[in-house]
Motif scaffolding. Structure first.
Motif, PDB file in Angstrom:
ATOM      1  N   LEU A  64       5.246   6.722   1.534  1.00 33.26           N
ATOM      2  CA  LEU A  64       5.997   7.384   0.451  1.00 33.26           C
ATOM      3  C   LEU A  64       6.632   5.841   0.672  1.00 33.26           C
ATOM      4  O   LEU A  64       7.099   5.789  -1.002  1.00 33.26           O
ATOM      5  CB  LEU A  64       6.790   8.313   1.530  1.00 33.26           C
ATOM      6  CG  LEU A  64       7.211   9.544   2.139  1.00 33.26           C
ATOM      7  CD1 LEU A  64       7.409   9.841   2.635  1.00 33.26           C
ATOM      8  CD2 LEU A  64       6.974  10.200   0.469  1.00 33.26           C
ATOM      9  N   MET A  65       6.653   4.919   1.044  1.00 32.84           N
ATOM     10  CA  MET A  65       7.300   3.632   0.746  1.00 32.84           C
ATOM     11  C   MET A  65       7.007   2.705   0.004  1.00 32.84           C
ATOM     12  O   MET A  65       7.332   1.593  -0.069  1.00 32.84           O
ATOM     13  CB  MET A  65       7.932   2.652   2.662  1.00 32.84           C
ATOM     14  CG  MET A  65       8.423   3.344   3.053  1.00 32.84           C
ATOM     15  SD  MET A  65       8.374   2.639   4.590  1.00 32.84           S
ATOM     16  CE  MET A  65       7.929   0.476   4.351  1.00 32.84           C
ATOM     17  N   GLY A  66       5.660   3.089  -0.654  1.00 32.10           N
ATOM     18  CA  GLY A  66       4.360   2.040  -1.848  1.00 32.10           C
ATOM     19  C   GLY A  66       3.872   0.630  -0.842  1.00 32.10           C
ATOM     20  O   GLY A  66       3.882   0.465  -1.447  1.00 32.10           O
ATOM     21  N   THR A  67       3.746   1.174   0.622  1.00 31.38           N
ATOM     22  CA  THR A  67       2.834   0.353   1.025  1.00 31.38           C
ATOM     23  C   THR A  67       1.632   0.054   1.641  1.00 31.38           C
ATOM     24  O   THR A  67       1.338   2.049   2.257  1.00 31.38           O
ATOM     25  CB  THR A  67       3.891   0.108   2.533  1.00 31.38           C
ATOM     26  OG1 THR A  67       3.097  -2.125   3.100  1.00 31.38           O
ATOM     27  CG2 THR A  67       3.966   1.035   3.216  1.00 31.38           C
ATOM     28  N   ASP A  68       0.864  -0.859   2.363  1.00 32.29           N
ATOM     29  CA  ASP A  68      -0.536   0.146   2.755  1.00 32.29           C
ATOM     30  C   ASP A  68      -0.546  -0.156   4.664  1.00 32.29           C
ATOM     31  O   ASP A  68      -0.062   0.116   4.885  1.00 32.29           O
ATOM     32  CB  ASP A  68      -1.138  -0.997   3.191  1.00 32.29           C
ATOM     33  CG  ASP A  68      -2.357  -1.086   3.861  1.00 32.29           C
ATOM     34  OD1 ASP A  68      -3.398  -0.327   3.934  1.00 32.29           O
ATOM     35  OD2 ASP A  68      -3.141  -2.135   4.851  1.00 32.29           O
ATOM     36  N   PRO A  69      -0.497   1.928   3.826  1.00 31.98           N
ATOM     37  CA  PRO A  69      -0.675   2.721   5.943  1.00 31.98           C
ATOM     38  C   PRO A  69      -1.187   1.681   6.865  1.00 31.98           C
ATOM     39  O   PRO A  69      -0.558   2.233   7.982  1.00 31.98           O
ATOM     40  CB  PRO A  69      -0.955   3.909   5.651  1.00 31.98           C
ATOM     41  CG  PRO A  69      -1.576   4.145   3.533  1.00 31.98           C
ATOM     42  CD  PRO A  69      -1.373   2.638   3.824  1.00 31.98           C
ATOM     43  N   GLY A  70      -2.314   1.345   6.955  1.00 32.74           N
ATOM     44  CA  GLY A  70      -3.314   0.537   7.514  1.00 32.74           C
ATOM     45  C   GLY A  70      -2.127  -0.890   8.275  1.00 32.74           C
ATOM     46  O   GLY A  70      -2.277  -0.749   9.285  1.00 32.74           O
ATOM     47  N   ARG A  71      -1.580  -1.287   7.430  1.00 29.76           N
ATOM     48  CA  ARG A  71      -0.702  -2.728   7.542  1.00 29.76           C
ATOM     49  C   ARG A  71       0.741  -1.956   8.621  1.00 29.76           C
ATOM     50  O   ARG A  71       1.262  -2.513   9.319  1.00 29.76           O
ATOM     51  CB  ARG A  71      -0.238  -3.285   5.942  1.00 29.76           C
ATOM     52  CG  ARG A  71       0.565  -4.187   6.568  1.00 29.76           C
ATOM     53  CD  ARG A  71       0.309  -5.533   5.407  1.00 29.76           C
ATOM     54  NE  ARG A  71       1.196  -6.731   5.590  1.00 29.76           N
ATOM     55  CZ  ARG A  71       1.518  -7.558   5.017  1.00 29.76           C
ATOM     56  NH1 ARG A  71       1.249  -7.721   3.776  1.00 29.76           N
ATOM     57  NH2 ARG A  71       1.947  -8.746   4.978  1.00 29.76           N
ATOM     58  N   LEU A  72       1.427  -1.198   8.138  1.00 26.92           N
ATOM     59  CA  LEU A  72       2.453  -0.904   8.971  1.00 26.92           C
ATOM     60  C   LEU A  72       2.345  -0.141  10.016  1.00 26.92           C
ATOM     61  O   LEU A  72       3.074  -0.676  10.820  1.00 26.92           O
ATOM     62  CB  LEU A  72       3.241   1.124   8.185  1.00 26.92           C
ATOM     63  CG  LEU A  72       4.348   1.365   8.374  1.00 26.92           C
ATOM     64  CD1 LEU A  72       5.855   0.442   8.822  1.00 26.92           C
ATOM     65  CD2 LEU A  72       4.785   3.123   8.328  1.00 26.92           C
ATOM     66  N   THR A  73       1.360   0.624  10.292  1.00 23.46           N
ATOM     67  CA  THR A  73       0.022   1.253  11.624  1.00 23.46           C
ATOM     68  C   THR A  73       0.332   0.092  12.571  1.00 23.46           C
ATOM     69  O   THR A  73       0.433  -0.511  13.631  1.00 23.46           O
ATOM     70  CB  THR A  73      -0.825   1.884  11.343  1.00 23.46           C
ATOM     71  OG1 THR A  73      -0.597   3.209  10.653  1.00 23.46           O
ATOM     72  CG2 THR A  73      -1.179   2.597  12.355  1.00 23.46           C
TER      73      THR A  73
END
Length: 114
Positions: free
Chosen positions: A13-22
């Protein structure tokens, strides 16, 4: 404001890499468990800890774990303070740049009279 049930969904939803946020959340959670922030040193001073939770290993860090929802919102750079605040005089009065001090208001600015 974005709201999601998982970090992966929130990242999308944020338009960012899910792996990086995790990975960022896992890193923060490790610091919270260890009680030491190796990135920014949060919680290393009495000033930091004043409003912290003394029951935690680090009063300024808490794990982000399973929750009903995760939230995110954009943060934009800004300036702290009042851009000088009210022009003040040595007496507890506020001054207009073109008028004498008024005793009707008190000093609240961050820039004292020169």
């Amino acid at each position: 404001m974005k709201k999601a049930a998982t970090l992966w969904e929130l990242a999308e939803l944020m338009g960012t890499d899910p792996g990086r946020l995790t990975a960022s959340v896992e890193r923060l959670n490790g610091y919270a468990r260890a009680g030491r922030d190796d990135d920014f040193g949060r919680g290393t001073s009495a000033y930091d800890n004043y409003y912290g939770d003394p029951t935690l290993p680090n009063p300024n860090l808490v794990e982000l774990s399973t929750a009903p929802y995760y939230y995110a919102m954009p943060v934009h750079p800004g300036d702290l303070g009042t851009k000088g605040g009210l022009l003040t005089a040595p007496t507890p009065a506020c001054c207009a740049r073109t008028a004498p001090p008024s005793m009707a208001c008190t000093q609240q600015g961050t820039c004292p009279w020169p």
